[in-house]
Design a protein around this motif. Structure first.
Motif, PDB file in Angstrom:
ATOM      1  N   ALA B 226      28.890  -6.354   2.709  1.00 42.58           N
ATOM      2  CA  ALA B 226      28.140  -7.220   1.969  1.00 42.58           C
ATOM      3  C   ALA B 226      27.468  -8.274   2.886  1.00 42.58           C
ATOM      4  O   ALA B 226      26.122  -8.407   2.754  1.00 42.58           O
ATOM      5  CB  ALA B 226      29.095  -7.925   0.970  1.00 42.58           C
ATOM      6  N   LEU B 230      23.212  -8.759   3.272  1.00 44.48           N
ATOM      7  CA  LEU B 230      22.697 -10.007   3.165  1.00 44.48           C
ATOM      8  C   LEU B 230      22.024 -10.196   4.326  1.00 44.48           C
ATOM      9  O   LEU B 230      20.835 -10.968   4.314  1.00 44.48           O
ATOM     10  CB  LEU B 230      23.613 -11.101   2.861  1.00 44.48           C
ATOM     11  N   ALA B 233      18.754  -8.456   4.548  1.00 47.78           N
ATOM     12  CA  ALA B 233      17.776  -8.643   3.488  1.00 47.78           C
ATOM     13  C   ALA B 233      16.957  -9.983   4.138  1.00 47.78           C
ATOM     14  O   ALA B 233      16.050 -10.278   3.961  1.00 47.78           O
ATOM     15  CB  ALA B 233      18.366  -8.812   2.211  1.00 47.78           C
ATOM     16  N   GLY B 234      18.144 -10.674   4.624  1.00 46.08           N
ATOM     17  CA  GLY B 234      17.535 -12.106   5.162  1.00 46.08           C
ATOM     18  C   GLY B 234      16.442 -11.970   6.319  1.00 46.08           C
ATOM     19  O   GLY B 234      15.393 -12.521   6.380  1.00 46.08           O
ATOM     20  N   LEU B 235      16.917 -10.941   7.289  1.00 49.64           N
ATOM     21  CA  LEU B 235      15.848 -10.782   8.297  1.00 49.64           C
ATOM     22  C   LEU B 235      14.413  -9.831   7.712  1.00 49.64           C
ATOM     23  O   LEU B 235      13.481 -10.473   8.199  1.00 49.64           O
ATOM     24  CB  LEU B 235      16.427  -9.748   9.238  1.00 49.64           C
ATOM     25  N   PHE B 237      13.268 -10.726   4.692  1.00 48.24           N
ATOM     26  CA  PHE B 237      12.806 -11.673   4.052  1.00 48.24           C
ATOM     27  C   PHE B 237      11.824 -12.501   5.154  1.00 48.24           C
ATOM     28  O   PHE B 237      10.829 -13.086   4.625  1.00 48.24           O
ATOM     29  CB  PHE B 237      13.847 -12.581   3.498  1.00 48.24           C
ATOM     30  N   LEU B 238      12.431 -12.951   6.195  1.00 38.99           N
ATOM     31  CA  LEU B 238      11.797 -13.499   7.334  1.00 38.99           C
ATOM     32  C   LEU B 238      10.669 -12.869   8.168  1.00 38.99           C
ATOM     33  O   LEU B 238      10.090 -13.492   8.730  1.00 38.99           O
ATOM     34  CB  LEU B 238      12.687 -14.367   8.269  1.00 38.99           C
ATOM     35  N   LEU B 240      11.277 -10.172   9.907  1.00 41.32           N
ATOM     36  CA  LEU B 240      12.031  -9.905  11.256  1.00 41.32           C
ATOM     37  C   LEU B 240      12.466  -8.237  11.190  1.00 41.32           C
ATOM     38  O   LEU B 240      12.903  -7.559  12.041  1.00 41.32           O
ATOM     39  CB  LEU B 240      12.800 -10.687  11.832  1.00 41.32           C
ATOM     40  N   GLY B 250      14.665  -7.023   0.960  1.00 41.97           N
ATOM     41  CA  GLY B 250      14.616  -8.418   1.248  1.00 41.97           C
ATOM     42  C   GLY B 250      13.043  -8.653   1.528  1.00 41.97           C
ATOM     43  O   GLY B 250      12.559  -9.748   1.125  1.00 41.97           O
ATOM     44  N   ILE B 253      11.466  -9.110  -1.625  1.00 39.84           N
ATOM     45  CA  ILE B 253      11.514 -10.572  -2.182  1.00 39.84           C
ATOM     46  C   ILE B 253      10.570 -11.533  -1.615  1.00 39.84           C
ATOM     47  O   ILE B 253      10.021 -12.324  -2.243  1.00 39.84           O
ATOM     48  CB  ILE B 253      12.867 -11.078  -2.127  1.00 39.84           C
ATOM     49  N   GLY B 271      16.251  -8.327  -5.801  1.00 38.16           N
ATOM     50  CA  GLY B 271      17.384  -9.224  -5.726  1.00 38.16           C
ATOM     51  C   GLY B 271      18.689  -8.664  -6.510  1.00 38.16           C
ATOM     52  O   GLY B 271      19.784  -8.492  -5.782  1.00 38.16           O
ATOM     53  N   ILE B 274      20.156  -5.904  -4.467  1.00 35.87           N
ATOM     54  CA  ILE B 274      21.009  -6.461  -3.442  1.00 35.87           C
ATOM     55  C   ILE B 274      22.369  -6.930  -4.008  1.00 35.87           C
ATOM     56  O   ILE B 274      23.466  -6.455  -3.317  1.00 35.87           O
ATOM     57  CB  ILE B 274      20.255  -7.660  -2.754  1.00 35.87           C
TER      58      ILE B 274
END
Lengths: 347, 300
Positions: B226, B230, B233-235, B237-238, B240, B250, B253, B271, B274
């Motif tokens: 998990a 996350l 997905a965060g990378l 989202f940014l 990267l 990500g 989103i 989301g 995810i």
């Protein structure tokens, strides 16, 4: 005092314990510096390009190369890097044109403010939830709390932030939108602590205070939700350990009311280990704040880090990484020490 | 002798029978845990979705249709369409492939690496142990997401680099577990006996110590999935992680961020994917821990 232990000579006594502690902390920091040095100078294929960016001219490139001393052996470079950091010199940020250390000092209070409110929300909801789950072990309350705690591990923070904005700001209008304060209140409060809610109170300016609270409440709550999951889970586990002990049975047999057994007898025994858990969660919120700050345009260290990422501003990225890592280590060590001071068994 | 009796035999005749019997018992215990069953079903669903994506998705994940931009969810477009008129449901379905690729590769890189470092460290002890665990502790002393961000920033954007960055931040926890397990096994009699038979260090570690670390490793990796999803997905989202037009959840989103106030479905739908997949891994990991390692409940 020197005691012989397993063939090794170990120092005992409070002074030696403090010395050993300082040594361990110093070593951890050196390791942290080695790691950021490694990320900044060894991992990138061209560290110069990573610092000056791909829009730099050939002269700028050469100047940066010499300024960074990349022709020297790695170990010498590392030595000068450590000395620079000890003098609080983290290099210049190419996006803000200011020293990175100055930038970080400016943005850090905003993160501290949000994380502090967030941890209080996390404790306020997480500890009762954990106690409740343990008291109702195996029943539906326990299951519901367990699923909620697991949800805390499964929901992306940035997604929850966006949904929160859509629902509570755009939809219901209960809170203010991104940023730290309404634009027309920006910059009128004299900086004392750097925490806007505190500063506006000190200034006696209720309008700014209201605006600041209305801006911070949503991101701080979302941040708190992420510490809630861990806090609730650990509280439940500690409580279960206590509730299975004999002194609890004795208390029940004596006819102590159940709420007293749970909240006074059992909960009283887990307060000390909970401090460590809360310390760890507080440090963890620094991590969570990176995503939340980006979504809420919150001018803290997380937003500074992601802005630097977009601009390929490697000095700023490494500086922010270093500061977050250092705070992480300090909080961990402090909660470690608190545990030892407060728990008589560990003395 | 029925198959079940063979599986549950208390004195198995071969290693294969013992292993099969254990797997059978674990499966039986897992089936009694409703959350674990739900988790397993979600993960099987993810794998099937990834395999059969072209048959499930009604449209191409990259096919643009600018006349149908930002349509709300409807019978035709279950999750609506994005700013380039692409069907979000189809993109979410194809995104399962990317998610599976990321968690799979991270697990394949970091678990064996951590296992090996931890086992070597615990087995040899002394300076080897001090140096290896010193390095491990430095990595552990940093928040994972920040470390992954810094590595991804240094390596440059892209899905391969995101996978490497996440793997670099994941292995130290496994090294710690493997070391702890190795320390308890190292001085046991069967290890001494095997050493007396002339087994080399590498054989001892590979054939006798590593297999005993796997069950706690499987629990930990499942629980970590998990977090890995996350972080990935965060990378994304940014910006990267996976790059456009790849349908990474990500990154999707992130694209929907500018439309969150009016066209909420663009950012929210990926989301949910995810959350469901992460929850699935959490449920299964929790269930596995209850079955394989009942004593450590609640400690993470």
């Amino acid at each position: 005092m020197i005691v012989e232990r397993q063939g090794q000579i170990a120092f005992a006594g409070p002074v030696a314990a403090i010395l050993r502690f300082v040594f361990v902390v110093a070593l951890t920091f050196l390791g942290l510096l080695a790691l950021t040095f490694f990320i900044g100078r060894v991992v990138p294929i061209d560290p110069v390009l990573a610092i000056v960016g791909d829009r730099a001219t050939a002269e700028q490139y050469e100047a940066a190369r010499v300024a960074m001393g990349l022709d020297r052996p790695l170990i010498v470079q590392f030595g000068s890097y450590v000395l620079d950091v000890l003098r609080f010199d983290l290099g210049m940020s190419v996006s803000t044109n200011r020293p990175v250390a100055e930038d970080l000092a400016r943005v850090f209070p905003a993160t501290l403010e949000m994380a502090t409110i967030g941890i209080f929300i996390g404790i306020g909801l997480g500890v009762p939830a954990g106690v409740l789950a343990a008291a109702h072990q195996g029943r539906w309350t326990d299951q519901v709390i367990r699923v909620f705690a697991l949800l805390g591990y499964s929901v992306p923070a940035f997604w929850l932030g966006l949904v929160g904005l859509a629902v509570f700001y755009a939809g219901l209008g209960w809170v203010s939108g991104p940023g730290r304060v309404d634009i027309f209140y920006d910059g009128i409060t004299p900086t004392v602590t750097g925490l806007l809610t505190v500063d506006s109170l000190l200034d006696g300016d209720w309008d700014v205070f209201r605006s600041a609270v209305s801006h911070i409440i949503l991101p701080a709550t979302i941040l708190g939700i992420f510490s809630l999951a861990y806090i609730a889970r650990m509280t439940r586990s500690f409580m279960l350990d206590q509730l299975s002990q004999e002194y609890i049975t004795t208390a029940r047999v004596k006819g102590v009311p159940e709420w007293r057994v749970i909240w006074v007898h059992a909960f009283g025994a887990i307060r000390v280990p909970l401090i460590t858990v809360i310390g760890l969660s507080y440090a963890g919120l620094l991590e969570g704040s990176v995503m939340i700050e980006t979504v809420f345009s919150w001018p803290g260290i997380g937003n500074y880090l992601t802005t630097a990422l977009f601009n390929a501003d490697m000095n700023a990225v490494l500086g922010a990484t270093l500061v977050i890592g250092a705070v992480f280590i300090v909080i961990n060590k402090v909660s470690d020490v608190l545990y030892r001071v407060l728990d008589p068994r560990s003395r | 002798m029925t198959v079940q009796a063979w599986l549950l035999d208390d004195s198995p005749k071969s290693r294969g029978q013992a292993a099969a019997g254990r797997a059978y018992r674990v499966t039986l215990d897992l089936l009694r845990n409703p959350l674990a069953v739900v988790g397993a079903l979600i993960i099987i669903g993810l794998i099937l979705t990834a395999i059969f994506a072209p048959w499930i998705a009604p449209e191409s994940p990259v096919g643009q249709d600018l006349s149908n931009r930002l349509l709300p969810p409807s019978a035709e477009h279950w999750m609506g369409t994005d700013e380039l008129g692409r069907d979000i449901f189809s993109r979410v379905v194809y995104g399962a492939r990317i998610t599976l690729l990321i968690v799979g590769l991270v697990a394949v890189i970091s678990a064996p690496l951590g296992l090996l470092i931890g086992a070597v460290s615990g087995y040899f002890g002394g300076w080897t142990d001090r140096v290896l665990m010193g390095i491990t502790d430095v990595f552990l002393s940093m928040p994972k997401l920040i470390l992954a961000l810094a590595f991804a920033a240094a390596l440059g954007p892209g899905i391969e680099n995101a996978i490497i960055a996440i793997a670099i931040t994941t292995w130290p926890a496994y090294a710690r577990i493997a070391r702890a397990e190795t320390l308890t096994i190292r001085n046991s009699e069967f290890v001494a006996a095997t050493r007396l038979l002339g087994a080399s260090h590498s054989r001892l570690i590979a054939r006798h110590i590593l297999p005993l670390c796997t069950s706690s490793m499987i629990i930990r990796v499942t629980l970590d999935m998990a977090g890995i999803i996350l972080t990935a997905a965060g990378l994304g989202f940014l910006g990267l992680g996976a790059q456009p037009p790849l349908p990474e959840w990500g990154a999707m989103i992130s694209r929907g961020r500018s439309f969150i106030l009016d066209q909420w479905w663009v950012a929210t739908m990926p989301g949910f994917a995810i959350i469901i997949v992460s929850l699935g891994f959490c449920f299964l990991g929790d269930g596995l821990r209850d079955v394989l390692d009942p004593k450590s409940e609640g400690k993470s």
